[in-house]
Design an enzyme around this catalytic site. Structure first.
Site, short mmCIF file in Angstrom:
data_model
loop_
_atom_site.label_atom_id
_atom_site.label_comp_id
_atom_site.label_asym_id
_atom_site.label_seq_id
_atom_site.Cartn_x
_atom_site.Cartn_y
_atom_site.Cartn_z
N LYS A 9 49.20 59.52 34.06
CA LYS A 9 49.04 58.97 35.40
C LYS A 9 49.35 60.03 36.47
O LYS A 9 49.88 61.11 36.15
CB LYS A 9 49.97 57.75 35.55
CG LYS A 9 49.65 56.63 34.57
CD LYS A 9 50.58 55.44 34.81
CE LYS A 9 50.33 54.34 33.80
NZ LYS A 9 51.17 53.14 34.07
N TYR A 49 42.67 47.77 34.81
CA TYR A 49 43.85 46.91 34.88
C TYR A 49 43.50 45.45 35.17
O TYR A 49 44.36 44.70 35.65
CB TYR A 49 44.83 47.45 35.92
CG TYR A 49 45.61 48.66 35.43
CD1 TYR A 49 46.43 48.57 34.30
CD2 TYR A 49 45.55 49.87 36.09
CE1 TYR A 49 47.15 49.66 33.84
CE2 TYR A 49 46.27 50.98 35.63
CZ TYR A 49 47.07 50.86 34.50
OH TYR A 49 47.79 51.94 34.04
N ASN A 112 55.52 55.20 35.44
CA ASN A 112 55.91 55.36 34.03
C ASN A 112 55.07 56.38 33.26
O ASN A 112 54.89 56.30 32.06
CB ASN A 112 55.98 54.00 33.32
CG ASN A 112 54.64 53.31 33.24
OD1 ASN A 112 53.65 53.83 33.78
ND2 ASN A 112 54.59 52.17 32.58
N HIS A 115 49.72 55.89 30.33
CA HIS A 115 49.24 54.61 29.80
C HIS A 115 48.68 54.85 28.39
O HIS A 115 48.05 55.86 28.14
CB HIS A 115 48.11 54.06 30.68
CG HIS A 115 47.34 52.96 30.03
ND1 HIS A 115 47.74 51.64 30.08
CD2 HIS A 115 46.21 52.98 29.26
CE1 HIS A 115 46.88 50.89 29.39
NE2 HIS A 115 45.95 51.69 28.89
N GLU A 126 38.72 50.34 26.33
CA GLU A 126 39.15 51.35 27.32
C GLU A 126 38.42 52.67 27.09
O GLU A 126 38.05 53.35 28.05
CB GLU A 126 40.67 51.52 27.24
CG GLU A 126 41.39 50.29 27.78
CD GLU A 126 42.91 50.33 27.70
OE1 GLU A 126 43.54 49.42 28.27
OE2 GLU A 126 43.46 51.26 27.07
P1 CMP Z 1 50.71 50.54 31.79
O1 CMP Z 1 51.09 50.78 30.38
O2 CMP Z 1 49.75 51.47 32.45
O3 CMP Z 1 50.10 49.06 31.89
C1 CMP Z 1 50.20 48.27 33.04
C2 CMP Z 1 51.04 48.90 34.09
O4 CMP Z 1 51.48 48.03 35.10
C3 CMP Z 1 52.31 49.41 33.44
O5 CMP Z 1 52.03 50.51 32.66
C4 CMP Z 1 53.20 49.64 34.65
O6 CMP Z 1 53.01 50.91 35.22
C5 CMP Z 1 52.68 48.57 35.60
N1 CMP Z 1 53.64 47.48 35.72
C6 CMP Z 1 53.97 46.59 34.79
N2 CMP Z 1 54.89 45.73 35.27
C7 CMP Z 1 55.15 46.11 36.54
C8 CMP Z 1 56.02 45.64 37.54
N3 CMP Z 1 56.80 44.57 37.35
N4 CMP Z 1 56.02 46.28 38.72
C9 CMP Z 1 55.21 47.35 38.93
N5 CMP Z 1 54.36 47.85 38.00
C10 CMP Z 1 54.33 47.23 36.81
#
Ligand code: CMP
Length: 143
Positions: A9, A49, A112, A115, A126
Site C-alpha cells: 500500500k 474493496y 497496515n 494487502h 483480485e
Molecule cells: P486489507 O487487508 O487491505 O483489507 C481491508 C482493509 O480495510 C484492511 O486491510 C485495513 O487497512 C482496512 N480496515 C479494516 N478495518 C478498518 C477499520 N476499522 N478502520 C480503518 N480501516 C480498516
C-alpha cells in the site's frame, strides 16, 4: 499452481519497505509471477474493496489507496495464500505478531502496509481485477 494477489500500500512504498517485503516472500520460497508499480484509480480501489463498501471506513480506505503509488504483485507456490497471510500478520498491526510484516512495521489498521488475498476465490478475482493475463509470466523456481 496456487497464486495470490499482494499489494504494497502507499504507506509501505512511502516508507521504503518494498525491498524488504519482496525479500520476505522470495526467501520463503515463493515465485513472483507479476509485479507493477502503479497509481490506483478510484474505480479500481472501489471495486477491490467492494466487500467493505457499507463500512464506515470505506471512504477513507479508498482515499488512502489512491493517495500514492502501490506495488501490485502476484506470487505463486504451494499454500501461498495462507502462508502469505501468515507472513503479513493480523489486519490490525497492534495485534500482529513480531516477525510479521504488519507486526514489525505497522501501528494502525488504516496504515497496515500490505494487502493479501484471503481465500482462493478472492485471490482469483483480485488477480483478474488487477492484472491482464499478458502481464503474468509462467515460470517455476528450480529451488
Ligand atoms: P486489507 O487487508 O487491505 O483489507 C481491508 C482493509 O480495510 C484492511 O486491510 C485495513 O487497512 C482496512 N480496515 C479494516 N478495518 C478498518 C477499520 N476499522 N478502520 C480503518 N480501516 C480498516
Amino acid at each position: 499452481m496456487e497464486r495470490t494477489f499482494l499489494m504494497i500500500k502507499p504507506d509501505g512504498v512511502q516508507r521504503g519497505l518494498v525491498g524488504d517485503i519482496i525479500s520476505r516472500f522470495e526467501t520463503k520460497g515463493f515465485t513472483l509471477v507479476g509485479m507493477k508499480a502503479m497509481t490506483v484509480s478510484k474505480e479500481l480501489a472501489e471495486k477491490h474493496y467492494a466487500v467493505h463498501r457499507d463500512k464506515p471506513f470505506f471512504g477513507s480506505l479508498v482515499d488512502f489507496i489512491i493517495s500514492g503509488p502501490v506495488i501490485a504483485m502476484v506470487w505463486q507456490g504451494n499454500g501461498v495464500i495462507t502462508s502469505a497471510r501468515k507472513l503479513i500478520g493480523a489486519t490490525n498491526p497492534l495485534s500482529a505478531e513480531p516477525g510479521t510484516i504488519r507486526g514489525d512495521y505497522g501501528l494502525t489498521i488504516g496504515r497496515n502496509i500490505i494487502h493479501g488475498s484471503d481465500a482462493l476465490e478472492t485471490a482469483e478475482a483480485e488477480i483478474d481485477l488487477w492484472f491482464d493475463a499478458g502481464e503474468l509470466i509462467a515460470w517455476e523456481s528450480c529451488q
